[in-house]
Structures are given as structure tokens and as C-alpha cells.
Design a protein around this motif. Structure first.
Motif: not given
Ligand SMILES: C[S@@+](CC[C@H](N)C(=O)[O-])C[C@H]1O[C@@H](n2cnc3c(N)ncnc32)[C@H](O)[C@@H]1O
Length: 284
Positions: A95-99, A105-109, A111-116, A251-253
Motif C-alpha cells: 500500500l505505502t510503497t506502490r499503491v 501521482k494521479r491526483f496531482a494530474q 483535481n481530486r483531493k480525497l482518497l476513498r 470502483f472509480m475508473a
């Protein structure tokens, strides 16, 4: 110790009826080897309700009143709720090293700010609180991303325990020391020998009763990560495949599914890419 009263006997016919019903309601298979366990556990309920045979008990469970009040208690009796903090600890490294870095990275691209995150089959809360510790620690070093955890189970008894978030010291050993200091409060007085999860972390986790057999899940949001570990081993292949199809929908996309290390994802595996042991990526 016996109280002198005659114990009702669970016949093979009654066992078959009850186990077929349990399978229909919650997908849990009760093979004949579980008959003694079921009989012993339900006898207590029969005594409390002053019902003298399993047939009468089963008729009561099927009645409108029984479905509302007794069925949840019967499900509590048949479900296996074994769990631990940091169970199958390698998953939290993945979880911490890969996921999580992938999501950063994806959120930076976008405008998402909340991981569910969804802890599906959360039992008494050790899994969602482990996730909350790991996520809080990770995102305290990454500006601008927050997380929320939905934790669900069919069993009302374990959900009540999870919501209290109070755990006996004997079960805390797998939690890394620095997390114990950061995220747990030592009990005093009557609570000596117990710890409680700190409120800041409890606020991140919401609990909900949910049956995986429901046609569609009453969940408001799509998920980025689903943990469903040590649950599907109690289901047959068809029930497992149906459940994974519903997880895909939830799931999200783009998302990650974690299952137990002794479980396998056969049917729908074609639609999800294995990224580590018992970890799958779902791209829709
Ligand atoms: C063995 S525990 C696993 C807990 C945790 N995920 C872990 O790995 O430590 C399995 C949980 O699945 C829940 N469960 C079983 N059947 C279910 C169903 N049909 N719907 C929702 N939860 C279910 C049980 O109540 C139990 O708490």
C-alpha cells in the motif's frame, strides 16, 4: 455446566434447512462439520427465547418479527470474525510503497483531493483502524490529500465493538510502537488494560451494516481501494464471482483490490491485473 433442563437436539434435517437459509441470506456455507458448532451456539438463543425445538426457532426466524429482530443475531452466531491489527502485514507495505504513490501521482494530474477506501468485511475494526493509521502516517507527509474509510460488515455485534474502538492490550502487539504512541490512548481506572483509538483517527472511519448478498450496495461513493480480506473463503465460487462483479461496479475508473493471501480471484481475474500477492488493479 447443565442447569438440569433438556437440551433441544438439532436434527440433520433442521441443520440442512438452517444452513440452506444462511447460505441464501449471507452466502456463508455451513458444511456438515459445522453442525455441532451451530447447535451449541444456537442453543443459547433458544434458552434465552424459551423456545424448545430448533424447528420452532427456525419458524420464528422466518416470521416478520423474527426477520427483524432474530435474524441479525443468528447471523452474528454463524459468522467467523477472526481479525487482527496489521493482519497480513505485507499488504500495508504494498500500500505505502506502490499503491499510494500511484494515487499521489494521479491526483496531482487531476483535481481530486480525497482518497476513498473501503474495508469490506471489517469485523471488529482492527483492519479499518490499521488502514487509518497507515494512511494518516503516509498523508501527513504529502500535502493536499486526505482520506476517508468506509468499514462494513454484516455482523451487528462486531460493528458495535468496532465503533467503540476499544481494544485489549493483548491484541495490540502487531502495531508498530511509534503508531501505538501516536494513535492509541491508554485506558485508566476500569479501562486499565485497554487502549482506545484516538478521536482524530476514529473520525476518519465510518461504519455501516452491509450484506454482500444485497443486489446493489447502498454506498454513496465510488471507491479507490477495496480491502476484502479473509471473507470470500466462506463463499462458493459463484458467490465470489458475483461479489467481485459488484466490487468492479463500486470502483472509480481506476482502483486496487486487496484480498486475503489464502484467497484467489479466479473468475473475474481476467478483468483485473495482479500487481502483487493478493493485490489487483482494476481499470475500467
Ligand atoms: C474473518 S473476518 C475478516 C476480517 C478482516 N477483513 C480481516 O481480514 O482480518 C470475515 C468478516 O466477513 C463478514 N461477513 C461474512 N459474510 C458476510 C456478508 N454476506 N456480508 C458482509 N460481511 C460478511 C463476517 O461477519 C466477518 O466479520
Amino acid at each position: 455446566m447443565s442447569d438440569g433442563s433438556i437440551q433441544p437436539v438439532l436434527t440433520d434435517r433442521e441443520f440442512k434447512k438452517i444452513s440452506a437459509f444462511v447460505y441464501d441470506v449471507c452466502g456463508i456455507k455451513l458444511p456438515p462439520i459445522k453442525k455441532t458448532m451451530l447447535s451449541a451456539r444456537l442453543q443459547k438463543r433458544l434458552r434465552q427465547l424459551r423456545i424448545t425445538s430448533f424447528s420452532d426457532y427456525f419458524s420464528y426466524v422466518l416470521s416478520p418479527e423474527g426477520r427483524a429482530h432474530e435474524l441479525p443475531l443468528m447471523i452474528d452466531v454463524v459468522s467467523t470474525n477472526k481479525t487482527d491489527f496489521f493482519r497480513e502485514a505485507k499488504h500495508f507495505d504494498v500500500l505505502t510503497t506502490r499503491v499510494l504513490p500511484d494515487f499521489v501521482k494521479r491526483f496531482a494530474q487531476g483535481n481530486r483531493k480525497l482518497l476513498r477506501v473501503w474495508s469490506a468485511g471489517c469485523s471488529s475494526g482492527e483492519e479499518p483502524y490499521t488502514l487509518a493509521m497507515v494512511l494518516d502516517d503516509f498523508f501527513s507527509k504529502v500535502a493536499g490529500i486526505d482520506f476517508s474509510i468506509l468499514a462494513t460488515d454484516i455482523c451487528t455485534e462486531v460493528l458495535a465493538k468496532a465503533e467503540k474502538a476499544v481494544y485489549h492490550d493483548a491484541g495490540l502487539e502487531p502495531i508498530p510502537t511509534r503508531f501505538r504512541y501516536k494513535y492509541l490512548m491508554r485506558g485508566k481506572g476500569q479501562q486499565k488494560g485497554y487502549h482506545r483509538v484516538v478521536p482524530e483517527l476514529r473520525r476518519k472511519v465510518s461504519f455501516q451494516r452491509l450484506n454482500f448478498m444485497d443486489k446493489c450496495f447502498a454506498i454513496d461513493h465510488k471507491m479507490d481501494i477495496i480491502f476484502c480480506r479473509n471473507v470470500i473463503i466462506y463463499f462458493d465460487k459463484k458467490t465470489q464471482a458475483d461479489l467481485f462483479a459488484k466490487f468492479r461496479e463500486q470502483f472509480m475508473a481506476y482502483g486496487y483490490l486487496f484480498i486475503g493471501h489464502s484467497e484467489s480471484l479466479e473468475g473475474p481475474a481476467g478483468q483485473m491485473e495482479r500487481v502483487a500477492s493478493a493485490v489487483y488493479k482494476c481499470v475500467k
